[in-house]
Design an enzyme around this catalytic site. Structure first.
Site, PDB file in Angstrom:
ATOM      1  N   LYS B 206       0.844  -1.195   0.000  1.00  0.00           N
ATOM      2  CA  LYS B 206       0.000   0.000   0.000  1.00  0.00           C
ATOM      3  C   LYS B 206       0.878   1.243   0.000  1.00  0.00           C
ATOM      4  O   LYS B 206       1.580   1.516   0.963  1.00  0.00           O
ATOM      5  CB  LYS B 206      -0.902   0.054   1.223  1.00  0.00           C
ATOM      6  N   GLU B 280      10.658   0.778   9.951  1.00  0.00           N
ATOM      7  CA  GLU B 280      11.623   1.869   9.752  1.00  0.00           C
ATOM      8  C   GLU B 280      10.879   3.141  10.107  1.00  0.00           C
ATOM      9  O   GLU B 280       9.999   3.582   9.359  1.00  0.00           O
ATOM     10  CB  GLU B 280      12.078   1.940   8.291  1.00  0.00           C
ATOM     11  N   CYS B 314      13.485  10.565   6.996  1.00  0.00           N
ATOM     12  CA  CYS B 314      13.497  10.074   8.378  1.00  0.00           C
ATOM     13  C   CYS B 314      14.896  10.172   8.986  1.00  0.00           C
ATOM     14  O   CYS B 314      15.040  10.346  10.187  1.00  0.00           O
ATOM     15  CB  CYS B 314      12.984   8.649   8.439  1.00  0.00           C
ATOM     16  N   GLU B 411      10.320  15.098  15.664  1.00  0.00           N
ATOM     17  CA  GLU B 411      10.644  15.068  14.253  1.00  0.00           C
ATOM     18  C   GLU B 411       9.748  16.067  13.518  1.00  0.00           C
ATOM     19  O   GLU B 411       8.523  15.949  13.546  1.00  0.00           O
ATOM     20  CB  GLU B 411      10.412  13.654  13.717  1.00  0.00           C
TER      21      GLU B 411
END
Lengths: 316, 499
Positions: B206, B280, B314, B411
């Protein structure tokens, strides 16, 4: 001993014989010194801060000892001790860690009789079966000890990237690992889950078999006298159902080994709690009964390793 | 498509060191990559069992170009029923074709896919920039070449698995459920699909709801390669679709790249099952500059570390840790360099920083930046005129950031850099590791022994020394701590798909 000696001395006086038989009789009736089984945290043997204990029975239901019933606070103290020990232990050279683990095997070898008695009483196995478990435990420690300075070459290495870069990967320990030790196999199971955790530089908080905790405490005494720094292994006797959730949800624990969790519902809830800080999780074996006598693989070592990859440009 | 405005001639102004001259700025003529190489249909179905099919419930959503807000296509929204069909197709293919095919044959299919990806690279790069907003320079030079390389690399493993050091009889897991993010849509697909197929698994993937198009193009590439039906299934949708896929009982493996929060949910969802998982997740990487570092190279590394892909990375170097003795000089040169960054039309080959991927992400970047200012950090961005439509955020840095500030802990996933200082290597390590994340780190110094010492001390899965944001299919990538678990890339990347 005394009887053998007296029978060997055929020229001793009657008085001496009387004395010898008196001391012989006394040793037969001698009240043994029992051991107080305590926790092992940060290299010391404290009682549970909760002051609680529980009765440990032998395989036939007889009284063996009152073991400390570890609490949430004990578990947290153990995590603090394990975290404090992590930098030093993971910073040792692999050669040194291997020697320390080998030293644990040496010291244990010297106490085979004691461990056989502990295992026999706890598990209700034959004397021969108990010795087999002890010998297998010692041999397993030796096997894992040898991995300390080899695992990096087996699972790490140079990576051929498409560019002018030096690039290599090496394994590093995950950190503080909570371990629920197997419930049935009180010594061999325990050594089989603990050795792979610490050999690569992790530190451990271990919850022993609930019903059979005593060999684990005897093993802690070996650790304490084998140059394993305090805090590298912390041993909690008690119930995984009670302490497990605190360890699984502890934010300063990096991984959890659920090998000794027999209750599938508890294992699931512990794995869910472990998701809070994304702990690495080793699930209990799917068929429920792990065979601890089988030859191990490196899977239990690699389960608690991180791969670190370092890049550097190549140039003049 | 509206042409993004040129950034005005920027001057470093009073921030420039007295010794350096104000940079001479040229007025660039636009150098637009033609979008005529891509033909986008008005709507797309789901790719299940080798065919594009309509979703069972008929749901759909639109994907837009974030640089213009223009609708690119209408895409199907897969429901639980569609997920079920896709997983069944993958299971059938695992049993009947892919799972029983000799590795050397699997390898040939993967090599074929790698070649088609190379052949269609220009088309894919343009499409990726349209749907994602990233500069064509990056989709053309980084994303798409790496995508092909990933398939080429793992193709070669398919018939050599017994040499991977993962046991004597390596076997595939079965059906892999893969959920990927919007920041590197096609590249993340490659990271997931290539090792899974090489090891003999089949996949249901997906893509993210804001960037579904290149995955649908990949489906067509699978058709061109005549990959057996059901080996790769692409289902589009949002969070609900992803949840249904991850929770599907006939899935053997879950692989996810995305936020740490969703990673936690996934870890909870699979608890108690026998599903294998790799995650991840997020990061808050420290990029550490020592006083002996070659400053100009370090500044390039800092810029690449945080402004590459609009900071939607990331492993972005979002915390600059600079040694106090050179902080002033590094900052001055960094600001000067930031003033030359060209923000605008992703299809302009001169563009350095493209569009923010979505309105939602832009709102988050704005919110955290405002928090940074409110908490007392000093905000700076070069003068930079932004296009009036689309989603844009100027390259920004914050000075005077403390470790407690939210912009030093959370983040941001945007072109926002937090600058902290340190005095000793030990302090740098302490600050760098003071985060629940552990994905990557950067070190800039001329001293070899210090590089290796720092690399040892940093609790991060990738350490870039005197470089940053380098990726390669042969190089394992993945995090410590709350950045997730498992590795992608290299021999290590196979482990996630082999039992």
């Amino acid at each position: 001993m005394t009887e053998n000696k007296s029978s060997a001395r055929r020229t001793v006086t009657k008085a001496a014989q009387a004395l010898a038989s008196t001391t012989g009789a006394a040793s037969e009736q001698r009240l043994p010194i029992r051991k107080t089984y305590k926790l092992y945290i940060g290299g010391a043997f404290p009682r549970s801060e909760s002051g609680r204990s529980y009765v440990v029975h032998d395989a036939k239901g007889g009284f063996l000892a009152n073991a400390a019933l570890a609490s949430r606070k004990d578990a947290r103290d153990a995590v603090v001790a394990a975290r404090k020990a992590f930098g030093g232990w993971s910073g040792r050279t692999a050669y040194n860690r291997g020697q320390v683990l080998y030293r644990v095997a040496e010291v244990m070898e010297g106490r085979r009789g004691q461990f056989a008695e502990e295992v026999q009483a706890s598990e209700g196995v034959s004397r021969r079966g108990a010795y087999a478990a002890v010998d297998a435990s010692v041999d397993r420690l030796v096997w894992y000890a040898g991995w300390a300075d080899k695992i990096a070459q087996v699972v790490g290495g140079a990576n051929a990237v498409a560019g002018p870069y030096f690039n290599f990967s090496s394994p590093e320990p995950t950190g503080v690992v909570a371990v629920v030790a197997p419930q049935e196999s009180s010594l061999l199971g325990l050594v089989s889950v603990l050795a792979p955790v610490i050999v690569a530089g992790n530190t451990a908080v271990l919850v022993t078999s609930h019903q059979r905790p005593l060999p684990a405490i005897a093993f802690s005494e070996v650790l304490a006298t084998s140059d394993v720094p305090g805090g590298v292994v912390n041993v909690l006797t008690g119930s995984a159902a009670e302490i497990g959730p605190w360890l699984a949800s502890h934010m300063d624990v990096n991984a959890i080994d659920l090998s000794g969790v027999d209750d599938a519902g508890l294992a699931t809830s512990l794995e869910e709690a472990a998701a809070g800080n994304l702990k690495r999780v080793v699930r209990p074996s799917a068929d429920g009964a792990a065979d601890w006598t089988a030859d191990p693989t490196i899977d239990r070592i690699t389960a608690f390793l991180e791969t670190k990859t370092v890049w550097h440009p190549v140039g003049i | 498509m509206s042409k993004a405005k040129q950034p005005p001639v920027a001057h470093a102004g009073s921030d420039a060191p007295a010794t350096s001259a104000t940079p001479v700025m040229f007025d660039y003529a636009p150098a637009l990559e033609s979008r005529s190489v891509v033909e986008i249909a008005s709507s797309y179905g789901l790719y299940i069992d080798g065919r594009f099919v309509d979703p069972v419930d008929g749901g759909s959503f639109k994907t837009i170009n974030p640089a213009t807000e223009e609708v690119l296509a209408e895409v199907s929204e897969a429901s639980a029923a569609d997920v079920d069909l896709a997983v069944s197709a993958a299971r059938r293919a695992f049993r009947q074709s892919w799972g029983v095919m000799p590795g050397r044959e699997r390898a040939k299919y993967l090599f074929r896919i790698a070649r088609i990806l190379q052949e269609r690279s220009r088309e894919l790069a343009v499409l990726e920039s349209l749907d994602n907003g990233k500069p064509i320079r990056e989709s053309r030079d980084v994303d798409v070449p790496l995508v092909a390389a990933w398939f080429f690399y793992y193709a070669g493993w398919a018939d050599k698995l017994e040499y991977a050091g993962l046991g004597d009889h390596p076997r595939p897991l079965g059906v892999a459920a893969q959920v990927i993010p919007w920041n590197f849509p096609l590249l993340m697909l490659a990271w997931k699909v290539a090792p899974a197929l090489a090891a003999g698994n089949t996949v249901v993937l997906k893509p993210a709801e804001t960037t579904p198009l290149t995955a649908l193009w990949f489906a067509e590439i699978c058709q061109q390669a005549e990959l057996p039906a059901g080996v790769v299934n692409i289902i589009t949708g949002a969070g609900e679709t992803g949840r249904a896929l991850v929770a599907h009982p006939d899935v053997d493996k879950v692989a996810f790249t995305g936020s740490t929060d969703v990673g936690r949910q996934i870890a909870r969802t699979v608890a108690g099952s026998s599903k294998r998982v790799t995650l991840e997740l997020g990061g808050k990487a420290a990029n550490i500059v020592f006083d002996d570092a070659p400053i100009d190279e370090a500044v390039e590394g800092i810029v690449n570390g945080i402004f590459f892909n609009q900071g939607h990375v990331c492993c972005a170097g979002s915390r600059l840790l600079v040694q106090e003795s050179v902080a002033e000089e590094v900052l001055a040169r960094l600001k000067r360099r930031m003033s030359t960054l060209r923000v605008g039309d992703p299809l302009d080959k001169n563009t350095d920083v493209g569009a923010i991927n979505s309105a939602e992400q832009l709102a988050r970047i704005r919110e955290l930046s405002d928090v940074g200012e409110a908490e007392g950090a000093g905000r700076w961005a070069p003068p930079c005129e932004l296009p009036s439509v689309g989603f844009w955020f100027p390259p920004t840095l914050f000075t005077g950031v403390s470790q407690a500030h939210r912009i030093a802990r959370e983040e941001i996933f945007g072109p926002v850099l937090s600058v902290l200082t340190f005095r000793t290597p030990a302090e740098a390590v302490e600050k760098a590791n003071n985060t629940p994340y552990g994905l990557s780190a950067g070190v800039w110094t001329d001293k070899g022994s210090r590089i290796l010492w720092m690399a040892n001390q940093l609790r991060a899965g990738v350490v870039w020394a005197n470089t940053f944001n380098k990726f390669d299919p042969a190089s394992p990538f993945g995090g410590y701590k709350e950045s997730g678990y498992g590795r992608e890339g290299g021999r290590h990347g196979l482990e996630a798909y082999i039992r």
